[in-house]
Write an enzyme that holds these catalytic residues in place. Structure first.
Site, PDB file in Angstrom:
ATOM      1  N   VAL A  60      44.052  51.799  27.292  1.00  0.00           N
ATOM      2  CA  VAL A  60      45.163  50.867  27.116  1.00  0.00           C
ATOM      3  C   VAL A  60      44.684  49.518  26.591  1.00  0.00           C
ATOM      4  O   VAL A  60      45.470  48.728  26.060  1.00  0.00           O
ATOM      5  CB  VAL A  60      45.925  50.698  28.453  1.00  0.00           C
ATOM      6  CG1 VAL A  60      45.074  49.927  29.465  1.00  0.00           C
ATOM      7  CG2 VAL A  60      47.265  50.015  28.253  1.00  0.00           C
ATOM      8  N   LEU A  74      51.860  51.797  33.133  1.00  0.00           N
ATOM      9  CA  LEU A  74      51.404  52.326  34.426  1.00  0.00           C
ATOM     10  C   LEU A  74      49.907  52.620  34.383  1.00  0.00           C
ATOM     11  O   LEU A  74      49.391  53.354  35.225  1.00  0.00           O
ATOM     12  CB  LEU A  74      52.157  53.607  34.790  1.00  0.00           C
ATOM     13  CG  LEU A  74      53.620  53.494  35.225  1.00  0.00           C
ATOM     14  CD1 LEU A  74      54.543  53.265  34.037  1.00  0.00           C
ATOM     15  CD2 LEU A  74      54.061  54.739  35.977  1.00  0.00           C
ATOM     16  N   THR A  93      41.098  46.948  32.834  1.00  0.00           N
ATOM     17  CA  THR A  93      42.244  47.778  32.460  1.00  0.00           C
ATOM     18  C   THR A  93      43.544  47.054  32.753  1.00  0.00           C
ATOM     19  O   THR A  93      44.468  47.025  31.919  1.00  0.00           O
ATOM     20  CB  THR A  93      42.212  49.118  33.219  1.00  0.00           C
ATOM     21  OG1 THR A  93      41.098  49.885  32.761  1.00  0.00           O
ATOM     22  CG2 THR A  93      43.491  49.910  33.002  1.00  0.00           C
ATOM     23  N   TYR A 146      41.507  45.496  42.002  1.00  0.00           N
ATOM     24  CA  TYR A 146      42.870  45.994  41.814  1.00  0.00           C
ATOM     25  C   TYR A 146      43.902  44.926  42.153  1.00  0.00           C
ATOM     26  O   TYR A 146      44.792  44.630  41.348  1.00  0.00           O
ATOM     27  CB  TYR A 146      43.083  47.223  42.694  1.00  0.00           C
ATOM     28  CG  TYR A 146      44.412  47.913  42.503  1.00  0.00           C
ATOM     29  CD1 TYR A 146      44.703  48.581  41.319  1.00  0.00           C
ATOM     30  CD2 TYR A 146      45.372  47.912  43.521  1.00  0.00           C
ATOM     31  CE1 TYR A 146      45.924  49.234  41.151  1.00  0.00           C
ATOM     32  CE2 TYR A 146      46.580  48.563  43.361  1.00  0.00           C
ATOM     33  CZ  TYR A 146      46.860  49.225  42.174  1.00  0.00           C
ATOM     34  OH  TYR A 146      48.069  49.863  42.005  1.00  0.00           O
ATOM     35  N   LYS A 150      46.073  43.177  39.211  1.00  0.00           N
ATOM     36  CA  LYS A 150      47.530  43.250  39.116  1.00  0.00           C
ATOM     37  C   LYS A 150      48.161  41.858  39.160  1.00  0.00           C
ATOM     38  O   LYS A 150      49.156  41.588  38.467  1.00  0.00           O
ATOM     39  CB  LYS A 150      48.078  44.112  40.259  1.00  0.00           C
ATOM     40  CG  LYS A 150      47.792  45.596  40.117  1.00  0.00           C
ATOM     41  CD  LYS A 150      48.516  46.220  38.938  1.00  0.00           C
ATOM     42  CE  LYS A 150      48.402  47.735  38.929  1.00  0.00           C
ATOM     43  NZ  LYS A 150      49.089  48.353  37.766  1.00  0.00           N
ATOM     44  N   ARG A 187      44.675  58.957  48.761  1.00  0.00           N
ATOM     45  CA  ARG A 187      45.846  58.333  49.373  1.00  0.00           C
ATOM     46  C   ARG A 187      46.105  58.985  50.737  1.00  0.00           C
ATOM     47  O   ARG A 187      45.775  60.147  50.967  1.00  0.00           O
ATOM     48  CB  ARG A 187      47.072  58.478  48.480  1.00  0.00           C
ATOM     49  CG  ARG A 187      46.917  57.868  47.098  1.00  0.00           C
ATOM     50  CD  ARG A 187      48.146  58.153  46.270  1.00  0.00           C
ATOM     51  NE  ARG A 187      47.862  58.106  44.846  1.00  0.00           N
ATOM     52  CZ  ARG A 187      48.439  57.284  43.988  1.00  0.00           C
ATOM     53  NH1 ARG A 187      49.318  56.400  44.415  1.00  0.00           N
ATOM     54  NH2 ARG A 187      48.144  57.328  42.714  1.00  0.00           N
TER      55      ARG A 187
END
Length: 323
Positions: A60, A74, A93, A146, A150, A187
């Site tokens: 991306v 996403l 990213t 992360y 974000k 998860r």
């Protein structure tokens, strides 16, 4: 061309693949951008022959070519084991990838939706979490790649909106589960189900009293589509998730009951910077999007367990055949 031309970055991921399915079903033309670092070809294999579906295999962070009306971003590892495996890659990213897509959207006049996360709230001191809460994030910790990635992406989104009037919107996604999860993604829902089906110990980080709220995948994807379809720029982030909160150890007991497993719970040291509470206030989503999740937890877990039973059963059969 009927239908919209839509780029789904991270389209081979858990949420991205289901999003591609739903958008194709309504007649849109979908380009799935993914470098398959954490995305899986298996997740979109059934879409490859669809006349309105294309795969763009790249990062991306690389420039995008083509003409798109809308962009869903996403693209990012999403579970702690995944994003901590390559922390520098995770951060770049999120920040550089979002920057590349924002430049494209601004130049082409496309709408862009950023899939952000409840992790921007860190280990929250406000409960439930509203979008006006600034968070309690360890900006130098093991989850910072992360969390801060974000948060940095959100900062770019709103600066582009203020400076260039880029038509953007931000979804802060809370814990999501459902069929299509990677059994090894780390998860909590997938971990517990796979361990229960295999008869292994259910491993819980900490004392299990930390809380989460779990939103079924289809409900969450519907929320993303509602947010993209909202008229005009959405000038504030919107929480998407299930406001029904529960303790992690209670989730483990529920999965044991639904699977009929004889596994036992075992507890280990708490993960670093693991939030003690996580629950969204979705008042903004209800009022602006007329959206809220509708799938009861037990119903969604049964569907997810059925999905994993097929995968775990095949894996165990293959292992037995090798012995």
């Amino acid at each position: 061309m009927s239908g919209k031309a839509i780029l789904v970055a991270g389209g081979a991921g858990f949420l991205g693949a289901r999003l591609c399915e739903k958008l194709l079903a309504r007649g849109d033309h979908i380009t799935c951008l993914d470098n398959f670092q954490t995305g899986r070809l298996e997740a979109i294999d059934h879409l490859i022959r669809h006349k309105n579906f294309k795969i763009l295999r790249q990062s991306v962070t690389e420039p995008v070519t083509g003409e798109f009306d809308e962009i869903f971003n996403l693209a990012s590892p999403a579970s702690p084991p995944q994003y901590q495996r390559d922390p520098i890659g995770t951060f770049t990213t999120n920040v550089l990838g979002t920057l590349a897509l924002l430049k494209y959207a601004t130049e082409k006049g496309a709408k862009i939706l950023q899939a952000s996360t409840s992790e921007v709230y860190g280990d929250p001191l406000v409960h439930p979490q509203t979008e006006t809460y600034f968070g309690n994030v360890n900006c130098t910790g093991v989850r910072a790649c992360y969390d801060e990635g974000k948060r940095g992406a959100e900062a770019l989104i709103y600066d582009f909106h203020r400076v260039h009037r880029t038509n953007s919107r931000v979804a802060r996604i809370f814990n999501t589960y459902g069929p299509g999860m990677d059994p090894d993604d780390g998860r909590v829902v997938s971990n517990f189900i796979v361990q229960a089906l295999r008869g292994s110990d259910i491993t819980i980080d900490g004392d299990g009293c930390q809380t989460r709220s779990f939103c079924y995948r289809d409900d969450l994807v519907d929320g993303l589509i509602c947010l993209m379809d909202a008229q005009g720029p959405c000038s504030e982030p919107i929480n998407l998730g299930n406001p029904n909160e529960m303790r992690v150890k209670d989730l483990a007991h529920l999965i044991l009951r639904l699977t009929g497993s004889k596994s036992v719970l075992t507890f280990r040291d708490a993960a670093r910077d693991d939030p003690k509470q996580r629950c969204p206030d979705i008042s903004r989503a209800k009022s602006i999007l007329n959206w809220q999740p509708s799938t009861p937890l037990e119903e969604g877990l049964i569907k997810t367990i059925n999905y994993f039973e097929g995968k775990v059963g095949r894996a165990l059969s293959e292992l037995a055949g090798q012995l």
